[in-house]
Design an enzyme around this catalytic site. Sequence first.
Site, PDB file in Angstrom:
ATOM      1  N   ASP A   3     -12.093   2.180  75.943  1.00 33.09           N
ATOM      2  CA  ASP A   3     -12.904   1.315  74.952  1.00 33.09           C
ATOM      3  C   ASP A   3     -12.820   2.008  73.793  1.00 33.09           C
ATOM      4  OD1 ASP A   3     -14.608  -0.269  73.600  1.00 33.09           O
ATOM      5  OD2 ASP A   3     -16.154  -0.113  75.182  1.00 33.09           O
ATOM      6  N   LYS A  47     -13.093  -8.686  60.242  1.00 33.72           N
ATOM      7  CA  LYS A  47     -13.025 -10.088  60.404  1.00 33.72           C
ATOM      8  C   LYS A  47     -14.273 -10.738  59.716  1.00 33.72           C
ATOM      9  CE  LYS A  47      -9.637  -8.858  63.224  1.00 33.72           C
ATOM     10  NZ  LYS A  47      -8.353  -8.485  62.935  1.00 33.72           N
TER      11      LYS A  47
HETATM   12  C1  LIG Z   1      -5.087  -7.859  66.769  1.00 33.04           C
HETATM   13  S1  LIG Z   1      -4.726  -6.808  68.145  1.00 33.04           S
HETATM   14  C2  LIG Z   1      -3.963  -5.320  67.629  1.00 33.04           C
HETATM   15  C3  LIG Z   1      -2.680  -5.622  67.106  1.00 33.04           C
HETATM   16  C4  LIG Z   1      -2.196  -4.293  66.857  1.00 33.04           C
HETATM   17  N1  LIG Z   1      -2.911  -3.613  65.391  1.00 33.04           N
HETATM   18  C5  LIG Z   1      -0.658  -4.480  66.431  1.00 33.04           C
HETATM   19  O1  LIG Z   1      -0.519  -4.280  65.490  1.00 33.04           O
HETATM   20  O2  LIG Z   1       0.074  -4.634  67.347  1.00 33.04           O
HETATM   21  C6  LIG Z   1      -6.461  -6.481  68.744  1.00 33.04           C
HETATM   22  C7  LIG Z   1      -6.278  -5.604  69.873  1.00 33.04           C
HETATM   23  O3  LIG Z   1      -7.644  -4.764  69.972  1.00 33.04           O
HETATM   24  C8  LIG Z   1      -7.881  -4.720  71.539  1.00 33.04           C
HETATM   25  N2  LIG Z   1      -9.197  -4.428  71.626  1.00 33.04           N
HETATM   26  C9  LIG Z   1     -10.313  -5.331  71.551  1.00 33.04           C
HETATM   27  N3  LIG Z   1     -11.535  -4.594  71.852  1.00 33.04           N
HETATM   28  C10 LIG Z   1     -11.256  -3.523  72.071  1.00 33.04           C
HETATM   29  C11 LIG Z   1     -11.789  -2.458  72.610  1.00 33.04           C
HETATM   30  N4  LIG Z   1     -13.300  -2.458  72.723  1.00 33.04           N
HETATM   31  N5  LIG Z   1     -11.318  -1.037  72.925  1.00 33.04           N
HETATM   32  C12 LIG Z   1      -9.904  -0.969  72.808  1.00 33.04           C
HETATM   33  N6  LIG Z   1      -9.148  -2.304  72.179  1.00 33.04           N
HETATM   34  C13 LIG Z   1      -9.927  -3.251  72.170  1.00 33.04           C
HETATM   35  C14 LIG Z   1      -7.235  -5.839  72.130  1.00 33.04           C
HETATM   36  O4  LIG Z   1      -6.827  -5.624  73.452  1.00 33.04           O
HETATM   37  C15 LIG Z   1      -5.978  -6.326  71.127  1.00 33.04           C
HETATM   38  O5  LIG Z   1      -4.715  -5.419  71.750  1.00 33.04           O
END
Ligand SMILES: C[S@@+](CC[C@H](N)C(=O)[O-])C[C@H]1O[C@@H](n2cnc3c(N)ncnc32)[C@H](O)[C@@H]1O
Length: 358
Positions: A261, A306
């Site tokens: 996380d 965001k």
């Molecule tokens: C917009 S995407 C990221 C794209 C990435 N920056 C790229 O360039 O490929 C958002 C990511 O945040 C991850 N995510 C959301 N909440 C999270 C958390 N609490 N811990 C870890 N990852 C998280 C999701 O699994 C997702 O893969």
Amino acid sequence: MNRAAHSLLAYCRPGFESECAQELAARDAALATGGFARSVRDSGFVEFVLADRVAADTFAGEVRLRDLCFSRQLLRVIGRVEDLPKADRLARLLPLIRERGRRFCDAWIESPDSDAARELAGLCRSLNNALIAVMKRESLLDAKSPWRLHVCLTDAQTAFVAEADVAHASPWQGGIPRLRFPSSAPSRSTLKLEEALVTLLDADERDAWLRPGMSAVDLGAAPGGWTWQLVRRSMKVTAVDNGPMDASLMDSGYVTHLREDGFRYRPPSAVDWLVCDMVEQPRRVAARMAEWLAGGWCRYAVFNLKLPMKKRYDEVQLCRARVAEDMSNAGQRMDWRARQLYHDREEITVFVRAICAA
Ligand SMILES: C[S@@+](CC[C@H](N)C(=O)[O-])C[C@H]1O[C@@H](n2cnc3c(N)ncnc32)[C@H](O)[C@@H]1O
């Protein structure tokens, strides 16, 4: 008709004119320069009108694009023409340019980023070639001049004639860097981090602060577009995400993937960089970034906020204040640079550098 020109012209993402105007108004209030914004929703630009020439000089001297989040470009208006004749638009623009009485290092005819104005791209190109030819003939161009001429066509009959102090302006037409998607990058998000690094840092800062062998953590990394940008610079990256990372990026040997996380992960030792693209409430992300920066877990951070549907400008201010307060309590000052990038939609991207207070 040329309206009295005591104004500045800011380009912004269409739909964010009111945030752009709010930000300029806040600077105007602090400087007591008596200005107000003229804007039309979805136009992609804001005209900020100052009380008089002295106020416009003060505002233009004090307010730098680098310190603005919702502006992509900031120009000093020379004049505005509302009745450009189709047969010879330059004939109406040239008197304003000549009257300005200075030479320019270059001249750009551009249009805002709105759907309507984008259709003017062809017209901008052909007029630009003709304008450059005339300016050369009349010795109005000088490569050493610190000033660049901008003509912003807001429709086929209307144009702002403006100028930029090159040292402080965006170096790209429309304030938009044209970046090519690298075919080996795992996601288009990679362009967001690339744009952040070329927009929020200068070339010397990129050389000094993004060196091979540096360490980074990428929170919300999958599939790896942001990690790819760091690996490209030979940095070692810990990618934190429950989702899968791109296989060839993992094969690079520079990436450790942790399925954890991102709101709980704590690095075993301090790293150089933290990047974070987790889709979450902005205040929660800001609090997490503050924890990392104030705790000394990283020196540099790039993160996405965001934006909510309403009070987006206020939300940015709240997030900024939260990071500043936590860092100040930890005896640090912050270098905060934020921008709604071309590749950002309902979001902004922030760079923060921790500076130890003396
Ligand atoms: C917009 S995407 C990221 C794209 C990435 N920056 C790229 O360039 O490929 C958002 C990511 O945040 C991850 N995510 C959301 N909440 C999270 C958390 N609490 N811990 C870890 N990852 C998280 C999701 O699994 C997702 O893969």
